[in-house]
Write a protein that holds these residues in place. Structure first.
Motif, short mmCIF file in Angstrom:
data_model
loop_
_atom_site.label_atom_id
_atom_site.label_comp_id
_atom_site.label_asym_id
_atom_site.label_seq_id
_atom_site.Cartn_x
_atom_site.Cartn_y
_atom_site.Cartn_z
N LYS A 134 0.84 -1.20 0.00
CA LYS A 134 0.00 0.00 0.00
C LYS A 134 0.87 1.25 0.00
O LYS A 134 0.64 2.19 -0.77
N VAL A 135 1.89 1.29 0.85
CA VAL A 135 2.78 2.44 0.91
C VAL A 135 3.51 2.61 -0.42
O VAL A 135 3.64 3.72 -0.93
N SER A 136 3.98 1.51 -0.99
CA SER A 136 4.70 1.58 -2.27
C SER A 136 3.81 2.12 -3.38
O SER A 136 4.26 2.86 -4.24
N ILE A 177 7.50 5.26 -1.53
CA ILE A 177 8.77 4.57 -1.76
C ILE A 177 8.95 4.45 -3.26
O ILE A 177 8.16 3.80 -3.94
N ARG A 178 9.98 5.10 -3.78
CA ARG A 178 10.24 5.04 -5.21
C ARG A 178 11.00 3.76 -5.54
O ARG A 178 11.59 3.13 -4.67
N ASP A 179 11.01 3.40 -6.81
CA ASP A 179 11.72 2.21 -7.25
C ASP A 179 13.23 2.40 -7.15
O ASP A 179 13.96 1.47 -6.85
N CYS A 223 13.65 -1.23 -2.98
CA CYS A 223 14.05 -0.20 -3.93
C CYS A 223 15.54 -0.33 -4.20
O CYS A 223 16.20 -1.19 -3.64
N GLN A 224 16.04 0.53 -5.07
CA GLN A 224 17.47 0.58 -5.33
C GLN A 224 18.01 1.90 -4.79
O GLN A 224 17.34 2.93 -4.89
N ASN A 243 18.00 -2.73 -2.21
CA ASN A 243 17.68 -2.47 -0.82
C ASN A 243 16.49 -3.35 -0.42
O ASN A 243 15.37 -3.09 -0.84
N PRO A 244 16.72 -4.39 0.38
CA PRO A 244 15.63 -5.30 0.74
C PRO A 244 14.77 -4.75 1.87
O PRO A 244 15.24 -3.98 2.71
N SER A 245 13.53 -5.16 1.88
CA SER A 245 12.63 -4.83 2.98
C SER A 245 13.11 -5.57 4.23
O SER A 245 13.39 -6.77 4.17
#
Length: 91
Positions: free
Chosen positions: A8-10, A15-17, A48-49, A38-40
Motif C-alpha cells: 500500500k505504501v509503495s 517509496i520510489r523504485d 528499492c534501489q 535495498n531489501p525490505s
C-alpha cells in the motif's frame, strides 16, 4: 499483513523504485551508475534501489557543500554569531 502495508505504501509513491544522491539541491545519479538492491527488513524482498556511491560522488557532494557555504554571507556562517550572555561570561 506487513506485506500488504508495504504494498500500500509503495503504491502511494512514498517509496520510489530507485533513489539517486541528493547533491546541490538536485537528484544526481551515481557517477559509476551502480545501485544496491535495498531489501525490505520485513520480507527480505527488494524494496528499492539506492546509489552505490563512490569517492567521486563524495567529491561532488563536498564541492556542492563548499559552494553553498561560500554563497552564505559571513554573518550566516557557523560560529559567526555571538550573544551578549556569552561575551559577559568570558571575563
Amino acid at each position: 499483513m506487513y506485506q500488504q502495508a508495504l504494498d500500500k505504501v509503495s503504491k502511494q509513491v512514498l517509496i520510489r523504485d530507485r533513489y539517486d544522491n541528493f547533491i546541490g539541491g538536485k537528484w544526481v545519479a551515481p557517477v559509476e551508475g551502480k545501485y544496491f538492491e535495498n531489501p525490505s527488513p520485513i520480507t527480505g524482498k527488494r524494496l528499492c534501489q539506492v546509489p552505490r556511491s563512490t569517492a567521486a560522488d563524495i567529491e561532488l557532494a563536498l564541492d556542492a557543500a563548499h559552494k553553498a557555504k561560500d554563497a552564505l554571507g559571513p554573518h550566516l556562517r557557523p560560529g559567526a554569531l555571538t550573544y551578549p550572555e556569552q561575551d559577559s561570561r568570558q571575563d
